[in-house]
Write a protein that holds these residues in place. Sequence first.
Motif, mmCIF file in Angstrom:
data_model
loop_
_atom_site.group_PDB
_atom_site.id
_atom_site.type_symbol
_atom_site.label_atom_id
_atom_site.label_comp_id
_atom_site.label_asym_id
_atom_site.label_seq_id
_atom_site.Cartn_x
_atom_site.Cartn_y
_atom_site.Cartn_z
ATOM 1 N N PHE A 101 2.195 0.009 -28.001
ATOM 2 C CA PHE A 101 3.003 0.864 -27.232
ATOM 3 C C PHE A 101 2.946 0.410 -25.677
ATOM 4 O O PHE A 101 3.832 0.258 -25.014
ATOM 5 C CB PHE A 101 2.675 2.386 -27.329
ATOM 6 C CG PHE A 101 3.739 2.906 -26.600
ATOM 7 C CD1 PHE A 101 5.162 3.191 -26.666
ATOM 8 C CD2 PHE A 101 3.416 3.492 -25.257
ATOM 9 C CE1 PHE A 101 6.214 3.767 -26.102
ATOM 10 C CE2 PHE A 101 4.234 4.316 -24.142
ATOM 11 C CZ PHE A 101 5.425 4.511 -24.698
ATOM 12 N N GLN A 102 1.694 0.442 -25.182
ATOM 13 C CA GLN A 102 1.487 0.178 -23.851
ATOM 14 C C GLN A 102 1.933 -1.220 -23.377
ATOM 15 O O GLN A 102 2.789 -1.395 -22.440
ATOM 16 C CB GLN A 102 -0.070 0.240 -23.477
ATOM 17 C CG GLN A 102 -0.553 1.455 -23.669
ATOM 18 C CD GLN A 102 -2.278 1.546 -23.689
ATOM 19 O OE1 GLN A 102 -2.921 0.710 -23.283
ATOM 20 N NE2 GLN A 102 -2.746 2.423 -24.363
ATOM 21 N N ARG A 103 1.643 -2.130 -24.188
ATOM 22 C CA ARG A 103 2.128 -3.586 -23.894
ATOM 23 C C ARG A 103 3.670 -3.840 -23.856
ATOM 24 O O ARG A 103 4.194 -4.244 -23.013
ATOM 25 C CB ARG A 103 1.356 -4.508 -24.962
ATOM 26 C CG ARG A 103 1.799 -5.898 -24.646
ATOM 27 C CD ARG A 103 1.008 -7.036 -25.426
ATOM 28 N NE ARG A 103 0.752 -6.390 -26.724
ATOM 29 C CZ ARG A 103 1.670 -6.821 -27.787
ATOM 30 N NH1 ARG A 103 2.669 -7.604 -27.521
ATOM 31 N NH2 ARG A 103 1.232 -6.283 -29.233
ATOM 32 N N LEU A 160 5.790 -1.204 -23.709
ATOM 33 C CA LEU A 160 6.843 -0.488 -22.663
ATOM 34 C C LEU A 160 6.593 -1.332 -21.354
ATOM 35 O O LEU A 160 7.717 -1.584 -20.823
ATOM 36 C CB LEU A 160 6.022 0.743 -22.503
ATOM 37 C CG LEU A 160 6.520 1.613 -21.209
ATOM 38 C CD1 LEU A 160 7.873 2.124 -21.812
ATOM 39 C CD2 LEU A 160 5.410 2.943 -21.212
ATOM 40 N N LYS A 161 5.603 -1.937 -20.950
ATOM 41 C CA LYS A 161 5.423 -2.748 -19.652
ATOM 42 C C LYS A 161 6.167 -3.853 -19.897
ATOM 43 O O LYS A 161 6.812 -4.212 -18.922
ATOM 44 C CB LYS A 161 3.987 -2.969 -19.423
ATOM 45 C CG LYS A 161 3.787 -3.879 -18.052
ATOM 46 C CD LYS A 161 2.402 -3.895 -17.959
ATOM 47 C CE LYS A 161 2.156 -4.768 -16.271
ATOM 48 N NZ LYS A 161 0.834 -4.917 -16.117
ATOM 49 N N GLN A 162 6.042 -4.721 -20.902
ATOM 50 C CA GLN A 162 7.136 -5.836 -20.990
ATOM 51 C C GLN A 162 8.478 -5.429 -20.838
ATOM 52 O O GLN A 162 9.219 -6.335 -20.302
ATOM 53 C CB GLN A 162 6.658 -6.501 -22.326
ATOM 54 C CG GLN A 162 7.455 -7.824 -22.353
ATOM 55 C CD GLN A 162 6.949 -8.772 -21.024
ATOM 56 O OE1 GLN A 162 5.639 -8.897 -20.845
ATOM 57 N NE2 GLN A 162 7.949 -9.419 -20.504
ATOM 58 N N ALA A 163 9.004 -4.587 -21.637
ATOM 59 C CA ALA A 163 10.330 -4.247 -21.724
ATOM 60 C C ALA A 163 10.937 -3.585 -19.983
ATOM 61 O O ALA A 163 12.005 -3.963 -19.881
ATOM 62 C CB ALA A 163 10.487 -2.875 -22.674
ATOM 63 N N ARG A 164 9.699 -3.144 -19.465
ATOM 64 C CA ARG A 164 10.324 -2.562 -18.235
ATOM 65 C C ARG A 164 10.388 -3.564 -17.026
ATOM 66 O O ARG A 164 11.454 -3.835 -16.415
ATOM 67 C CB ARG A 164 9.204 -1.759 -17.523
ATOM 68 C CG ARG A 164 9.433 -1.189 -16.185
ATOM 69 C CD ARG A 164 8.207 -0.406 -15.624
ATOM 70 N NE ARG A 164 6.958 -1.093 -15.840
ATOM 71 C CZ ARG A 164 6.485 -1.789 -14.877
ATOM 72 N NH1 ARG A 164 7.381 -2.174 -13.842
ATOM 73 N NH2 ARG A 164 5.260 -2.222 -14.920
ATOM 74 N N LEU A 165 9.501 -4.681 -17.369
ATOM 75 C CA LEU A 165 9.660 -5.952 -16.464
ATOM 76 C C LEU A 165 10.757 -6.585 -16.951
ATOM 77 O O LEU A 165 11.527 -7.430 -16.080
ATOM 78 C CB LEU A 165 8.333 -6.649 -16.777
ATOM 79 C CG LEU A 165 6.942 -6.203 -16.104
ATOM 80 C CD1 LEU A 165 5.786 -6.825 -16.473
ATOM 81 C CD2 LEU A 165 7.051 -5.886 -14.545
ATOM 82 N N ASN A 202 3.105 4.608 -14.976
ATOM 83 C CA ASN A 202 1.589 3.818 -14.894
ATOM 84 C C ASN A 202 0.585 4.353 -15.983
ATOM 85 O O ASN A 202 -0.121 3.516 -16.717
ATOM 86 C CB ASN A 202 1.289 3.969 -13.459
ATOM 87 C CG ASN A 202 -0.098 3.332 -13.187
ATOM 88 O OD1 ASN A 202 -1.144 3.781 -13.579
ATOM 89 N ND2 ASN A 202 0.065 2.175 -12.662
ATOM 90 N N ARG A 203 0.612 5.665 -16.173
ATOM 91 C CA ARG A 203 -0.466 6.188 -17.050
ATOM 92 C C ARG A 203 0.120 5.931 -18.325
ATOM 93 O O ARG A 203 -1.059 5.755 -19.380
ATOM 94 C CB ARG A 203 -0.502 7.886 -16.801
ATOM 95 C CG ARG A 203 -1.164 7.997 -15.473
ATOM 96 C CD ARG A 203 -1.557 9.337 -15.325
ATOM 97 N NE ARG A 203 -2.104 9.513 -13.770
ATOM 98 C CZ ARG A 203 -2.436 10.514 -13.044
ATOM 99 N NH1 ARG A 203 -1.971 11.998 -13.778
ATOM 100 N NH2 ARG A 203 -2.987 10.747 -12.212
ATOM 101 N N TYR A 204 1.270 5.925 -18.883
ATOM 102 C CA TYR A 204 1.469 5.579 -20.104
ATOM 103 C C TYR A 204 1.342 4.035 -20.488
ATOM 104 O O TYR A 204 0.882 3.838 -21.656
ATOM 105 C CB TYR A 204 3.041 5.678 -20.261
ATOM 106 C CG TYR A 204 3.686 7.105 -20.123
ATOM 107 C CD1 TYR A 204 2.749 8.175 -20.610
ATOM 108 C CD2 TYR A 204 4.961 7.401 -19.856
ATOM 109 C CE1 TYR A 204 3.445 9.600 -20.504
ATOM 110 C CE2 TYR A 204 5.427 8.521 -20.236
ATOM 111 C CZ TYR A 204 4.609 9.689 -20.112
ATOM 112 O OH TYR A 204 4.918 11.100 -20.105
ATOM 113 N N GLU A 205 1.437 3.112 -19.381
ATOM 114 C CA GLU A 205 1.212 1.804 -19.499
ATOM 115 C C GLU A 205 -0.215 1.557 -19.603
ATOM 116 O O GLU A 205 -0.685 0.627 -20.358
ATOM 117 C CB GLU A 205 1.935 1.036 -18.446
ATOM 118 C CG GLU A 205 3.315 0.701 -18.389
ATOM 119 C CD GLU A 205 4.181 -0.111 -17.511
ATOM 120 O OE1 GLU A 205 3.230 -0.440 -16.325
ATOM 121 O OE2 GLU A 205 5.471 -0.059 -17.598
#
Length: 105
Positions: free
Chosen positions: A11-13, A15-20, A45-48
Amino acid sequence: MPRRTDIRLVFQRRLKQARLDQELSQKDLGIKAGLDPFVASTRINRYEKGIHEPDMATVARLAAALKVPAAYLFTEDERLARMILAFEQLSAAEKDQLLKTMEKP
């Protein structure tokens, strides 16, 4: 038996990739997902980073803001993740046809 990946790390990975991929800052994503603008950046940030985990309602809002199905954010298999994104782009008729083809015995 294959080793399972921790779904939280997936999920962390994702989430960050989709955001980017959407070219959103953490703050922009948080605001689009309905978070208070004063804490939006910190929360994303804390979720990622895995410091906090969002509840399922927040996951749904994050997915909507990122224009991805929530399932994409939790899928371990990269091919399946790509399929989820591709499937989402199809029309209802195309989805039905693809499913019919794939579900043939």
